[in-house]
Design an enzyme around this catalytic site. Structure first.
Site, PDB file in Angstrom:
ATOM      1  N   MET A  16      49.249  17.606  -8.745  1.00  0.00           N
ATOM      2  CA  MET A  16      49.349  16.465  -7.878  1.00  0.00           C
ATOM      3  C   MET A  16      49.295  16.947  -6.419  1.00  0.00           C
ATOM      4  O   MET A  16      50.221  17.586  -5.946  1.00  0.00           O
ATOM      5  CB  MET A  16      50.663  15.719  -8.145  1.00  0.00           C
ATOM      6  CG  MET A  16      50.934  14.641  -7.165  1.00  0.00           C
ATOM      7  SD  MET A  16      52.513  13.763  -7.321  1.00  0.00           S
ATOM      8  CE  MET A  16      53.084  14.062  -8.933  1.00  0.00           C
ATOM      9  N   PRO A  17      48.216  16.650  -5.688  1.00  0.00           N
ATOM     10  CA  PRO A  17      48.139  17.027  -4.283  1.00  0.00           C
ATOM     11  C   PRO A  17      49.145  16.226  -3.442  1.00  0.00           C
ATOM     12  O   PRO A  17      49.294  15.024  -3.616  1.00  0.00           O
ATOM     13  CB  PRO A  17      46.713  16.666  -3.882  1.00  0.00           C
ATOM     14  CG  PRO A  17      45.952  16.553  -5.162  1.00  0.00           C
ATOM     15  CD  PRO A  17      46.948  16.097  -6.177  1.00  0.00           C
ATOM     16  N   ILE A  18      49.807  16.925  -2.530  1.00  0.00           N
ATOM     17  CA  ILE A  18      50.745  16.289  -1.600  1.00  0.00           C
ATOM     18  C   ILE A  18      50.365  16.719  -0.191  1.00  0.00           C
ATOM     19  O   ILE A  18      50.302  17.909   0.103  1.00  0.00           O
ATOM     20  CB  ILE A  18      52.195  16.697  -1.892  1.00  0.00           C
ATOM     21  CG1 ILE A  18      52.584  16.299  -3.310  1.00  0.00           C
ATOM     22  CG2 ILE A  18      53.151  16.078  -0.870  1.00  0.00           C
ATOM     23  CD1 ILE A  18      53.941  16.821  -3.749  1.00  0.00           C
ATOM     24  N   ARG A  40      49.731  12.118  -3.078  1.00  0.00           N
ATOM     25  CA  ARG A  40      50.875  11.638  -2.296  1.00  0.00           C
ATOM     26  C   ARG A  40      50.664  12.032  -0.841  1.00  0.00           C
ATOM     27  O   ARG A  40      50.213  13.139  -0.544  1.00  0.00           O
ATOM     28  CB  ARG A  40      52.192  12.243  -2.791  1.00  0.00           C
ATOM     29  CG  ARG A  40      52.452  12.057  -4.289  1.00  0.00           C
ATOM     30  CD  ARG A  40      52.659  10.578  -4.627  1.00  0.00           C
ATOM     31  NE  ARG A  40      53.017  10.410  -6.026  1.00  0.00           N
ATOM     32  CZ  ARG A  40      52.173  10.070  -6.985  1.00  0.00           C
ATOM     33  NH1 ARG A  40      50.886   9.898  -6.705  1.00  0.00           N
ATOM     34  NH2 ARG A  40      52.587   9.901  -8.228  1.00  0.00           N
TER      35      ARG A  40
END
Length: 63
Positions: free
Chosen positions: A1-3, A40
């Protein structure tokens, strides 16, 4: 999940921050081929007196 964590000086409108979230999400999705629902974006607003530019606060510099 890239943040993505983004630090900005306080003072932007809610509409500007929403636009930033949309654009950053789209850019990450394109660059990483990641589904947007997995991305996100965290925006941290900092007071101008806590933002230093060339040895002085942004507040002191009138920014």
């Amino acid at each position: 999940m890239p943040i993505a964590q983004i630090n900005i000086m306080e003072g932007r409108s809610d509409e500007q921050k929403e636009a930033l979230i949309v654009e950053v999400t789209a850019a990450i999705s394109r660059a990483l081929d990641a589904p947007e629902q997995n991305i996100r974006v965290l925006i941290q607003e900092l007071p101008r007196q806590n933002w230093g530019i060339a040895g002085q606060s942004a507040k002191k510099l009138g920014r």
